[in-house]
Structure formats: structure tokens, C-alpha cells
Design a protein around this motif. Sequence first.
Motif, short mmCIF file in Angstrom:
data_model
loop_
_atom_site.label_atom_id
_atom_site.label_comp_id
_atom_site.label_asym_id
_atom_site.label_seq_id
_atom_site.Cartn_x
_atom_site.Cartn_y
_atom_site.Cartn_z
N GLU A 40 49.96 31.98 10.42
CA GLU A 40 50.47 30.85 9.64
C GLU A 40 50.51 31.20 8.16
O GLU A 40 51.47 30.85 7.46
N ARG A 41 49.49 31.87 7.65
CA ARG A 41 49.50 32.26 6.25
C ARG A 41 50.69 33.17 5.94
O ARG A 41 51.36 33.02 4.91
N LEU A 42 50.96 34.12 6.82
CA LEU A 42 52.09 35.01 6.63
C LEU A 42 53.42 34.26 6.70
O LEU A 42 54.33 34.50 5.90
N ALA A 43 53.52 33.35 7.67
CA ALA A 43 54.75 32.57 7.83
C ALA A 43 55.03 31.73 6.59
O ALA A 43 56.17 31.62 6.14
N ARG A 44 53.99 31.13 6.05
CA ARG A 44 54.19 30.28 4.88
C ARG A 44 54.71 31.09 3.68
O ARG A 44 55.48 30.58 2.87
N VAL A 45 54.29 32.33 3.58
CA VAL A 45 54.80 33.18 2.51
C VAL A 45 56.30 33.41 2.71
O VAL A 45 57.10 33.30 1.77
N GLY A 46 56.69 33.72 3.94
CA GLY A 46 58.10 33.99 4.22
C GLY A 46 58.99 32.77 4.15
O GLY A 46 60.13 32.84 3.66
N TYR A 47 58.48 31.63 4.60
CA TYR A 47 59.28 30.40 4.65
C TYR A 47 59.28 29.65 3.31
O TYR A 47 60.00 28.67 3.16
N ARG A 48 58.50 30.13 2.37
CA ARG A 48 58.41 29.45 1.08
C ARG A 48 59.74 29.45 0.33
O ARG A 48 59.96 28.63 -0.56
N VAL A 49 60.61 30.35 0.67
CA VAL A 49 61.90 30.44 -0.02
C VAL A 49 62.82 29.26 0.33
O VAL A 49 63.79 29.01 -0.38
N GLY B 125 79.20 22.52 1.46
CA GLY B 125 78.87 21.26 0.81
C GLY B 125 78.48 20.16 1.77
O GLY B 125 78.29 19.01 1.35
N ARG B 126 78.37 20.47 3.07
CA ARG B 126 78.01 19.46 4.06
C ARG B 126 76.50 19.28 4.10
O ARG B 126 75.73 20.17 3.72
N THR B 127 76.07 18.11 4.56
CA THR B 127 74.65 17.85 4.75
C THR B 127 74.15 18.64 5.95
O THR B 127 74.79 18.66 7.00
N ALA B 128 73.00 19.26 5.81
CA ALA B 128 72.40 20.01 6.91
C ALA B 128 71.44 19.10 7.67
O ALA B 128 70.45 18.62 7.11
N VAL B 129 71.75 18.84 8.93
CA VAL B 129 70.84 18.09 9.80
C VAL B 129 70.13 19.12 10.67
O VAL B 129 70.73 19.73 11.56
N MET B 130 68.86 19.31 10.39
CA MET B 130 68.09 20.40 11.00
C MET B 130 67.32 19.93 12.23
O MET B 130 66.46 19.06 12.15
N ASP B 131 67.65 20.52 13.36
CA ASP B 131 66.90 20.32 14.60
C ASP B 131 65.81 21.40 14.60
O ASP B 131 66.04 22.52 15.05
N ARG B 132 64.65 21.05 14.02
CA ARG B 132 63.53 21.94 13.75
C ARG B 132 63.65 22.53 12.33
O ARG B 132 64.75 22.77 11.86
N TYR B 133 62.48 22.75 11.72
CA TYR B 133 62.46 23.36 10.40
C TYR B 133 61.15 24.16 10.29
O TYR B 133 60.50 24.43 11.29
N SER B 134 60.80 24.55 9.09
CA SER B 134 59.64 25.43 8.92
C SER B 134 58.35 24.82 9.49
O SER B 134 57.51 25.54 10.03
#
Length: 222
Positions: A122-131, A97-106
Motif C-alpha cells: 500500500e505504501r508503494l502504491a500510494r507513491v505511484g498513484y499520488r500523481v 474535455g468530457r467528464t470522467a466517470v470512474m468505475d473504480r479509482y485509486s
Amino acid sequence: MRATGGRARLRRVALIGIDGSGKTTQAYRLAAALTSAGRPATYHRNAGGRRWLGRVANRLGVPDAQRLVGRNGVLAVESVLRWLAIAAALLSCLVTGRTAVMDRYSACQYASIRAHGGQRWERLARVGYRVFPPPQVTFLLTVDPAEAYRRIERRGTDHETMDWLRAADSAYRTLPEYPTFVLVDAGGPPEEVTRRIQAHLAQWLPAAVEPPAVPLAVQARP
């Protein structure tokens, strides 16, 4: 987002930018500031393993990771490792339940792929990171590539070329997500950058929170 005490719940914040922009220092400070303000947060370093792969290459007598496994190999390893890191961070914060502070993201992965010239990846990565759900706030720390280069050289833990830093800077600015980023000038003192970030999050940080001292081990990261 569900409201808590009249305010929306802050679940995900991401800090992105080129190496040397100060992402790690600011993400660490933000997690500590949110926690001090009564909104428990956890820092997550979503690295892609590029530095680790470079060290492996050096130990094997190869100048860099790309010469060891090729451009496609670097992009594949980086994409998978960063995906796993982000997934673990989101799962952890869902459970706690804690806030996620992300050092880097998709967006960092998309920019890295663009800087490498791997549009197909990049097209492939966007499919995978879309979740992954988008952060509620994404801060893009902007800094002149020449200043970023000086910072990286001063810390002495790794090395980046000016060509790579310029390519990465351009890649961030051409992402389709760019208009949604909150741009923060990171060229000044870290304390000033911290104040700018906290000012934007005034809804969750109603009073200024004194930035904590950052351990040297954290300051050394990109």
C-alpha cells in the motif's frame, strides 16, 4: 475548478465499493445521465485484471491467481494494470474535455491491498498513484457482504468468497480517505441507488434524469 455558466466544472467522479455493490451499473448510468443533461461524460472501467488473472490460472489448472503468481504477484499486476487504466482515462478526458466517470479509482487499489494484508504494497502504491488528482466526488456504494455474495453468485460470471468480501468491506472503511467518501446505501433496487447518486449531484443534474436501460453485458460486471 473553473466555473461554467455559474457552476463549477465537474471533471472526475468515482464509484467505488466491494464486488457486487453495483459500481459498474451505477457508473454507466451516471455517465449517460450527465451526457443527457448536457454535460458530456465518459464511462471508464478501471479494472485491475484480477478476474483476468484468475481465468488464466484456471486455464492452467491452478485454483486461483494467488496460487499461480503468489500474493505479491497479484498485487503487483493489479496495481500496474489499474494505474495504466486510470492514467488512460484521465488523459482521454483531458483531451476530449468530457467528464470522467470512474468505475473504480485509486482507493479501490488501496482497499484491495489492505484486504490482501499487503501493507508494504500500500505504501508503494500510494507513491505511484499520488500523481492522479482526486475525484471531485467519490461515491462509496455500501452493501452487506452477504448480499454482495448473492449478487455475484446470481450473475455467474465469477466467484468471490465471503471472507474476501468481508475483508474488502472492512478495508474500505479503514482507509484514511474514508471520511471524504459519499456513502450510498446500495442494498436496494438499482433505480433507488441511481436516484440517491443523482440527488447528490443536483448541481450538475438539476432535473432528475430517467436512468437508461443497462445492457446485460454491463450488468454482468462487478
